[in-house]
Design a protein around this motif. Structure first.
Motif, PDB file in Angstrom:
ATOM      1  N   SER A  44       1.104   2.702   6.173  1.00 30.47           N
ATOM      2  CA  SER A  44      -0.313   2.571   5.704  1.00 30.47           C
ATOM      3  C   SER A  44      -0.875   3.977   5.371  1.00 30.47           C
ATOM      4  O   SER A  44      -0.515   5.004   5.537  1.00 30.47           O
ATOM      5  CB  SER A  44      -1.171   2.179   6.773  1.00 30.47           C
ATOM      6  N   SER A  45      -1.658   3.841   3.970  1.00 33.04           N
ATOM      7  CA  SER A  45      -2.164   4.903   3.481  1.00 33.04           C
ATOM      8  C   SER A  45      -3.863   4.536   3.322  1.00 33.04           C
ATOM      9  O   SER A  45      -4.217   3.521   2.989  1.00 33.04           O
ATOM     10  CB  SER A  45      -1.468   5.140   2.294  1.00 33.04           C
ATOM     11  N   VAL A  46      -4.696   5.509   3.472  1.00 28.04           N
ATOM     12  CA  VAL A  46      -5.835   5.494   3.287  1.00 28.04           C
ATOM     13  C   VAL A  46      -6.467   6.632   2.162  1.00 28.04           C
ATOM     14  O   VAL A  46      -6.187   7.823   2.646  1.00 28.04           O
ATOM     15  CB  VAL A  46      -6.746   5.646   4.464  1.00 28.04           C
ATOM     16  N   VAL A  47      -7.307   6.127   1.280  1.00 25.18           N
ATOM     17  CA  VAL A  47      -7.665   7.347   0.278  1.00 25.18           C
ATOM     18  C   VAL A  47      -9.180   7.085   0.260  1.00 25.18           C
ATOM     19  O   VAL A  47      -9.493   6.073   0.007  1.00 25.18           O
ATOM     20  CB  VAL A  47      -6.994   7.180  -1.138  1.00 25.18           C
TER      21      VAL A  47
ATOM     22  N   ASP B 234     -12.090   1.547   8.739  1.00 25.40           N
ATOM     23  CA  ASP B 234     -10.896   2.095   9.165  1.00 25.40           C
ATOM     24  C   ASP B 234     -10.161   1.123   9.073  1.00 25.40           C
ATOM     25  O   ASP B 234     -10.432  -0.220   9.305  1.00 25.40           O
ATOM     26  CB  ASP B 234     -11.034   2.852  10.414  1.00 25.40           C
ATOM     27  N   MET B 235      -8.610   1.076   9.314  1.00 19.02           N
ATOM     28  CA  MET B 235      -7.644  -0.017   9.453  1.00 19.02           C
ATOM     29  C   MET B 235      -6.458   0.421  10.492  1.00 19.02           C
ATOM     30  O   MET B 235      -6.199   1.597  10.844  1.00 19.02           O
ATOM     31  CB  MET B 235      -6.819  -0.118   8.154  1.00 19.02           C
ATOM     32  N   SER B 236      -6.079  -0.419  11.074  1.00 17.96           N
ATOM     33  CA  SER B 236      -4.983  -0.402  11.902  1.00 17.96           C
ATOM     34  C   SER B 236      -3.779  -1.442  11.652  1.00 17.96           C
ATOM     35  O   SER B 236      -4.439  -2.691  11.352  1.00 17.96           O
ATOM     36  CB  SER B 236      -5.318  -0.402  13.473  1.00 17.96           C
TER      37      SER B 236
ATOM     38  N   PHE C  94      -7.220   1.198   0.891  1.00 16.26           N
ATOM     39  CA  PHE C  94      -6.172   0.886   1.742  1.00 16.26           C
ATOM     40  C   PHE C  94      -4.904   0.240   1.204  1.00 16.26           C
ATOM     41  O   PHE C  94      -5.008  -0.612   0.213  1.00 16.26           O
ATOM     42  CB  PHE C  94      -6.581   0.018   2.958  1.00 16.26           C
ATOM     43  N   CYS C  95      -3.676   0.622   1.778  1.00 18.76           N
ATOM     44  CA  CYS C  95      -2.513  -0.111   1.268  1.00 18.76           C
ATOM     45  C   CYS C  95      -1.548   0.034   2.577  1.00 18.76           C
ATOM     46  O   CYS C  95      -1.320   1.011   3.222  1.00 18.76           O
ATOM     47  CB  CYS C  95      -1.763   0.719   0.211  1.00 18.76           C
ATOM     48  N   GLU C  96      -0.678  -1.153   2.658  1.00 17.39           N
ATOM     49  CA  GLU C  96       0.338  -1.236   3.630  1.00 17.39           C
ATOM     50  C   GLU C  96       1.657  -1.707   3.246  1.00 17.39           C
ATOM     51  O   GLU C  96       1.260  -2.981   2.457  1.00 17.39           O
ATOM     52  CB  GLU C  96      -0.141  -1.900   4.998  1.00 17.39           C
ATOM     53  N   SER C  97       2.630  -1.167   3.036  1.00 16.43           N
ATOM     54  CA  SER C  97       3.720  -1.718   2.301  1.00 16.43           C
ATOM     55  C   SER C  97       4.538  -3.119   3.027  1.00 16.43           C
ATOM     56  O   SER C  97       4.170  -3.039   4.221  1.00 16.43           O
ATOM     57  CB  SER C  97       4.897  -0.666   2.181  1.00 16.43           C
ATOM     58  N   TYR C  98       4.720  -3.758   2.349  1.00 16.09           N
ATOM     59  CA  TYR C  98       5.563  -5.116   2.822  1.00 16.09           C
ATOM     60  C   TYR C  98       6.827  -5.149   3.274  1.00 16.09           C
ATOM     61  O   TYR C  98       7.787  -4.478   2.470  1.00 16.09           O
ATOM     62  CB  TYR C  98       5.347  -6.147   1.797  1.00 16.09           C
TER      63      TYR C  98
ATOM     64  N   PHE D 164      -9.531  -4.408  10.239  1.00 12.45           N
ATOM     65  CA  PHE D 164     -10.493  -3.562   9.342  1.00 12.45           C
ATOM     66  C   PHE D 164     -11.748  -3.393  10.176  1.00 12.45           C
ATOM     67  O   PHE D 164     -12.243  -4.541  10.696  1.00 12.45           O
ATOM     68  CB  PHE D 164     -10.663  -3.953   8.054  1.00 12.45           C
ATOM     69  N   PHE D 165     -12.258  -2.119  10.623  1.00  9.59           N
ATOM     70  CA  PHE D 165     -13.268  -2.196  11.675  1.00  9.59           C
ATOM     71  C   PHE D 165     -14.044  -0.786  11.077  1.00  9.59           C
ATOM     72  O   PHE D 165     -13.444   0.214  10.446  1.00  9.59           O
ATOM     73  CB  PHE D 165     -12.879  -2.021  12.901  1.00  9.59           C
ATOM     74  N   GLY D 166     -15.241  -0.692  11.450  1.00 11.87           N
ATOM     75  CA  GLY D 166     -15.898   0.577  11.421  1.00 11.87           C
ATOM     76  C   GLY D 166     -15.533   1.673  11.790  1.00 11.87           C
ATOM     77  O   GLY D 166     -15.064   1.547  13.192  1.00 11.87           O
ATOM     78  N   ASP D 167     -15.462   2.885  11.375  1.00 10.44           N
ATOM     79  CA  ASP D 167     -14.750   4.063  11.840  1.00 10.44           C
ATOM     80  C   ASP D 167     -15.928   4.961  12.610  1.00 10.44           C
ATOM     81  O   ASP D 167     -15.343   5.929  12.925  1.00 10.44           O
ATOM     82  CB  ASP D 167     -14.053   4.892  10.593  1.00 10.44           C
ATOM     83  N   GLY D 168     -17.115   4.423  12.701  1.00 11.65           N
ATOM     84  CA  GLY D 168     -18.149   5.038  13.608  1.00 11.65           C
ATOM     85  C   GLY D 168     -19.016   6.240  12.782  1.00 11.65           C
ATOM     86  O   GLY D 168     -19.969   6.651  13.173  1.00 11.65           O
ATOM     87  N   GLU D 169     -18.615   6.257  11.490  1.00 10.70           N
ATOM     88  CA  GLU D 169     -19.263   7.541  10.561  1.00 10.70           C
ATOM     89  C   GLU D 169     -20.327   6.461   9.923  1.00 10.70           C
ATOM     90  O   GLU D 169     -19.892   5.551   8.943  1.00 10.70           O
ATOM     91  CB  GLU D 169     -18.526   7.883   9.666  1.00 10.70           C
ATOM     92  N   VAL D 170     -21.573   6.654   9.992  1.00  8.94           N
ATOM     93  CA  VAL D 170     -22.659   6.008   9.356  1.00  8.94           C
ATOM     94  C   VAL D 170     -23.469   6.909   8.859  1.00  8.94           C
ATOM     95  O   VAL D 170     -23.985   7.736   9.191  1.00  8.94           O
ATOM     96  CB  VAL D 170     -23.226   4.814  10.306  1.00  8.94           C
ATOM     97  N   VAL D 171     -23.846   6.604   7.483  1.00  3.86           N
ATOM     98  CA  VAL D 171     -24.803   7.631   6.359  1.00  3.86           C
ATOM     99  C   VAL D 171     -26.064   6.570   6.748  1.00  3.86           C
ATOM    100  O   VAL D 171     -26.230   5.470   6.375  1.00  3.86           O
ATOM    101  CB  VAL D 171     -24.546   7.688   5.257  1.00  3.86           C
ATOM    102  N   THR D 172     -27.376   7.373   7.034  1.00  3.97           N
ATOM    103  CA  THR D 172     -28.598   6.749   7.593  1.00  3.97           C
ATOM    104  C   THR D 172     -29.370   6.916   6.140  1.00  3.97           C
ATOM    105  O   THR D 172     -30.500   6.320   6.186  1.00  3.97           O
ATOM    106  CB  THR D 172     -29.225   7.533   8.728  1.00  3.97           C
ATOM    107  N   ASP D 173     -28.934   7.762   5.342  1.00  3.87           N
ATOM    108  CA  ASP D 173     -29.543   7.888   4.095  1.00  3.87           C
ATOM    109  C   ASP D 173     -29.442   7.127   3.065  1.00  3.87           C
ATOM    110  O   ASP D 173     -28.715   7.258   2.084  1.00  3.87           O
ATOM    111  CB  ASP D 173     -29.738   9.480   3.563  1.00  3.87           C
TER     112      ASP D 173
END
Length: 323
Positions: free
Chosen positions: A106-109, A166-168, A122-126, A180-189
């Motif tokens: 997997s790769s995440v940009v 985020d992805m696992s 997000f990308c994961e090879s087959y 796919f799930f929240g990575d805990g980083e949230v912008v409040t503005d």
């Protein structure tokens, strides 16, 4: 009811909602309780109960006592749901439930785009050995869209000025489990309110889908995929779902609050709908009611493709349309 009593009830109800909002804010700020919108929306029936108590013509102190107990129970239920949300998955992984992910490619940009909007790819090879796959999408609020098939196992994008995803990926023999799930980083503005998640998958495996979202607009076209199971759980939402003819047996389970739901299905298949849709508008053309809350097409049980739809919602507009 006199005008004075009506005003008193309105003021009481307004005060209760301010107290509930304040309690939630205190839990988040003082007791390190995460704000998970999808879990908060699961408590929507409690809001209806509290509203009902607020407008009942009973002694004010009785109302205060009942609402206090309900709010306390709601807070405990919310904390329990958030704890399960935060730790249950990780405990499953550590016990080996999802197998080894050492071969995951997997790769995440991630990048900032347009100043405030955060873009992720997000990308994961087959791997051709895969026969079955499961994907779970946890999302707060916004738009979720299923795209057509792709050559990789998955390709996804998230554009948001609020939610970070985020992805696992876990492998077990010929199966893959994706989350796919929240990575805990949230912008409040929050300035633009842009939240959009798009997902494309490989068309070879047989797929199971699990969506756990807050208030959202879901555009879910599964017609390119072999789909055995779809679970969709949400608060208030608008859902437009479509399935194709590539899997002989499909189970669809939809559980929402106040929503508009459209499910588009092939005319050739046989269908059974189990509907628990209290105070909702139901539109099932071509279906016959066989028992309380159960609707079927005449070819159910005889057709090559069978689809069972389980609907649980309230105060909603629900339609199942054959094409």
């Amino acid at each position: 009811m006199s005008s004075k009593n009506k005003n008193d009830n309105d003021n009481f109800a307004s005060g209760i909602w301010l107290i509930i909002i304040g309690v939630i804010a205190l839990l988040v700020m003082l007791f390190d309780v995460d704000l998970v919108w999808s879990k908060l929306f699961e408590l929507w029936p409690l809001a209806l109960i509290i509203l009902g108590v607020c407008i009942m013509p009973i002694n004010r102190w009785v109302r205060v006592s009942i609402v206090t107990v309900l709010v306390a129970c709601g807070c405990l239920a919310y904390i329990s749901k958030v704890d399960s949300y935060k730790y249950g998955y990780d405990l499953g992984v550590s016990s080996g439930e999802f197998g080894d992910d050492s071969n995951s490619n997997s790769s995440v940009v991630r990048r900032y785009d347009d100043g405030d909007v955060y873009s992720q790819s997000f990308c994961e090879s087959y791997n051709k050995v895969l026969k079955n796959a499961e994907v779970k999408v946890e999302y707060g609020a916004g738009t979720i869209k299923m795209l057509g098939g792709c050559p990789n196992l998955l390709e996804a994008t998230n554009r948001s000025d609020f939610f970070r995803q985020d992805m696992s990926v876990r492998y077990e023999d010929d199966k893959a489990k994706i989350r796919f799930f929240g990575d805990g980083e949230v912008v409040t503005d929050v300035k633009k309110g842009t939240n959009r998640f798009e997902l494309a998958l490989n068309t070879e495996p047989v797929w199971k889908f699990d969506f756990e979202v807050g208030a959202c607009n879901a555009e879910l076209d599964f017609s390119d995929y072999k789909v055995s199971d779809i679970e969709f759980e949400s608060g208030a939402c608008s859902v437009d779902m479509k399935i194709g003819t590539l899997c002989n047996n499909t189970k669809i389970d939809v559980e929402t609050g106040v929503s508009k739901i459209i499910i588009r299905v092939p005319e050739s298949a046989g269908y059974r709908i189990k509907s628990d849709a209290a105070l909702s508008k139901k539109d099932f053309p071509g279906f016959e009611k066989t028992s309380d809350g159960v609707f079927e097409t005449t070819n159910f049980g005889d057709s090559e493709q069978s689809v069972v739809i389980d609907l649980s919602c309230a105060l909603s507009d629900v339609s199942v349309r054959r094409y």
